[in-house]
Design a protein around this motif. Structure first.
Motif, PDB file in Angstrom:
ATOM      1  N   UNK A   5      -7.069 -11.372  49.463  1.00  0.00           N
ATOM      2  CA  UNK A   5      -6.272 -11.030  48.285  1.00  0.00           C
ATOM      3  C   UNK A   5      -7.157 -10.617  47.109  1.00  0.00           C
ATOM      4  N   UNK A   6      -8.362 -11.186  47.027  1.00  0.00           N
ATOM      5  CA  UNK A   6      -9.262 -10.894  45.907  1.00  0.00           C
ATOM      6  C   UNK A   6     -10.640 -10.528  46.469  1.00  0.00           C
ATOM      7  N   UNK A   7     -10.774  -9.322  46.952  1.00  0.00           N
ATOM      8  CA  UNK A   7     -12.000  -8.927  47.655  1.00  0.00           C
ATOM      9  C   UNK A   7     -13.230  -8.908  46.749  1.00  0.00           C
ATOM     10  N   UNK A   8     -13.045  -8.774  45.438  1.00  0.00           N
ATOM     11  CA  UNK A   8     -14.204  -8.661  44.551  1.00  0.00           C
ATOM     12  C   UNK A   8     -15.044  -9.932  44.534  1.00  0.00           C
ATOM     13  N   UNK A   9     -14.431 -11.095  44.890  1.00  0.00           N
ATOM     14  CA  UNK A   9     -15.209 -12.334  44.955  1.00  0.00           C
ATOM     15  C   UNK A   9     -16.261 -12.271  46.062  1.00  0.00           C
ATOM     16  N   UNK A  10     -16.017 -11.477  47.106  1.00  0.00           N
ATOM     17  CA  UNK A  10     -16.921 -11.426  48.252  1.00  0.00           C
ATOM     18  C   UNK A  10     -18.291 -10.864  47.883  1.00  0.00           C
ATOM     19  N   UNK A  64     -23.933 -23.422  52.865  1.00  0.00           N
ATOM     20  CA  UNK A  64     -22.695 -23.267  53.646  1.00  0.00           C
ATOM     21  C   UNK A  64     -21.486 -23.518  52.750  1.00  0.00           C
ATOM     22  N   UNK A  65     -21.573 -24.548  51.903  1.00  0.00           N
ATOM     23  CA  UNK A  65     -20.469 -24.847  50.985  1.00  0.00           C
ATOM     24  C   UNK A  65     -20.254 -23.688  50.007  1.00  0.00           C
ATOM     25  N   UNK A  66     -21.355 -23.111  49.520  1.00  0.00           N
ATOM     26  CA  UNK A  66     -21.245 -21.971  48.597  1.00  0.00           C
ATOM     27  C   UNK A  66     -20.539 -20.796  49.256  1.00  0.00           C
ATOM     28  N   UNK A  72     -13.120 -18.814  50.097  1.00  0.00           N
ATOM     29  CA  UNK A  72     -11.865 -19.431  49.652  1.00  0.00           C
ATOM     30  C   UNK A  72     -11.325 -18.785  48.391  1.00  0.00           C
ATOM     31  N   UNK A  73     -12.212 -18.459  47.433  1.00  0.00           N
ATOM     32  CA  UNK A  73     -11.782 -17.807  46.197  1.00  0.00           C
ATOM     33  C   UNK A  73     -11.252 -16.406  46.469  1.00  0.00           C
ATOM     34  N   UNK A  74     -11.783 -15.747  47.513  1.00  0.00           N
ATOM     35  CA  UNK A  74     -11.293 -14.417  47.890  1.00  0.00           C
ATOM     36  C   UNK A  74      -9.905 -14.487  48.518  1.00  0.00           C
ATOM     37  N   UNK A 311      -7.168 -22.734  51.334  1.00  0.00           N
ATOM     38  CA  UNK A 311      -7.287 -24.188  51.198  1.00  0.00           C
ATOM     39  C   UNK A 311      -8.226 -24.801  52.224  1.00  0.00           C
ATOM     40  N   UNK A 312      -8.281 -24.234  53.427  1.00  0.00           N
ATOM     41  CA  UNK A 312      -9.169 -24.782  54.457  1.00  0.00           C
ATOM     42  C   UNK A 312     -10.635 -24.570  54.076  1.00  0.00           C
ATOM     43  N   UNK A 313     -10.940 -23.392  53.572  1.00  0.00           N
ATOM     44  CA  UNK A 313     -12.315 -23.090  53.184  1.00  0.00           C
ATOM     45  C   UNK A 313     -12.749 -23.929  51.984  1.00  0.00           C
ATOM     46  N   UNK A 314     -11.841 -24.077  51.011  1.00  0.00           N
ATOM     47  CA  UNK A 314     -12.182 -24.873  49.825  1.00  0.00           C
ATOM     48  C   UNK A 314     -12.338 -26.344  50.173  1.00  0.00           C
TER      49      UNK A 314
END
Length: 346
Positions: A5-10, A64-66, A72-74, A311-314
């Motif tokens: 949904x928010x590709x710019x975070x990638x 890995x968490x980062x 997750x933010x994406x 939610x799973x990634x976060x």
């Protein structure tokens, strides 16, 4: 189907290799610093509580968490099923002139940017019509096949420039022929082309191509960009204007709107001709004409029920960060006292 949904975070994932390199350089520096004091085994006895492996484990947890946090933010989303949708509309193929003459600045900033802006507004107002884009100069290329994905249409539109077609010239007839090959005539939907050009055709017989298209019930509307007085065609180098195109005699080339050619093509294609202005592209009038065509139903597949999976990634990222926080850089005294594999001498 997976989408974000928010590709710019990638873009933040590009920092991962930088963090790895910095960590390795830091580890190398520490090893050299310790080596200056003496043998590592001796240093280990002097500092028994210091762990040389736990910082690496902590870094692995952190990196890995980062990465999971960024993903997750994406907001990764999964389309769980496809749905057949019945739509009623027309197939509209846009033929967009990207020859160098479209860079003439009689329509600030230039003719091409005005045409792209008008197309963007047209796409925003579409509902059930399918749209495709063909770009042409000396040759014609399908930039976007026929689709109802208007977001993709705007994305492809933004990438269009005069460098997208390697061969310069103006082959309107080739663009019309390419548009005819791109249609699916089996679905019996109403079909129309919108030709957006300054009318300077140098390569083929566009009128004959328009007549052939009309023989298959394809209507061709023409929107002319430019002024009858014309304007010089600028030359750019690395994005900066360095002059204007000149002819063999050294005179500045003036590109003028060829209204006669535009009108001939529109007449042969049984469509209308509109001369665009800086205030109004005329596409609204063209779409009114297309709206009067007989609308037929067609089937389209669309992904439905896109579900968020961030939610799973976060959650995993948070667990790893908590674990990294509680992992000490020092050895556990209790564990270090357990010498499970030590062989006692009799």
């Amino acid at each position: 189907m997976l989408r974000f949904a928010h590709t710019y975070f990638l873009w933040a994932l590009l920092l991962v290799p930088l963090f790895v390199v910095l960590f390795m350089l830091m580890r190398r520096w520490k090893k050299k610093a310790l080596a200056a004091f003496g043998d590592r085994a001796v240093i280990g006895r002097i500092m028994p509580e210091v762990s040389f492996s736990r910082p690496t484990l902590k870094f692995i947890f952190f990196i890995v968490a980062y990465a999971l946090l960024i993903i997750g933010l994406a907001d990764p989303q999964i389309g769980t099923r496809t749905e057949e949708k019945k739509s009623k509309g027309a197939d509209i193929m846009i033929l967009l002139d990207v020859s160098n003459s479209m860079l003439a600045q009689d329509f600030p900033p230039n003719r091409l940017e005005n045409a792209k802006r008008a197309l963007s507004q047209l796409i925003d107002n579409l509902h059930d019509d399918r749209i495709g884009i063909i770009v042409f100069a000396g040759e014609a290329y399908v930039q976007l096949p026929m689709t109802t994905d208007y977001s993709a249409a705007k994305l492809f539109l933004n990438t269009i420039n005069t460098n997208i077609v390697p061969v310069q010239g103006t082959a309107i007839g080739a663009a019309i022929d390419m548009g005819m090959k791109s249609y699916d005539f089996k679905d019996n939907t109403s079909k129309a082309m919108i030709l957006m050009t300054d009318g300077e055709n140098h390569e083929d017989d566009a009128v004959v191509a328009a007549e052939s298209a009309h023989d298959k019930a394809v209507v061709i509307h023409v929107v002319g960009f430019g002024s009858p007085q014309g304007a010089p065609v600028p030359i750019y180098d690395n994005g900066k204007q360095i002059g204007f195109h000149t002819d063999s005699a050294g005179h500045t080339v003036i590109s003028k709107l060829s209204e006669d050619m535009c009108k001939e093509i529109a007449t042969a294609g049984h469509g209308i001709y509109i001369r665009a202005t800086s205030a109004n592209s005329g596409l609204g009038i063209v779409m009114d004409q297309i709206g009067k065509m007989q609308q037929k139903t067609y089937d389209s597949k669309q992904f439905k029920d896109f579900e968020d999976r961030f939610q799973f990634f976060l959650a995993i990222a948070m667990l790893l960060l908590v674990a990294e926080f509680f992992i000490s850089n020092r050895k556990s005294l209790r564990l270090s006292r357990l010498k499970l594999f030590e062989v006692k001498k009799p």
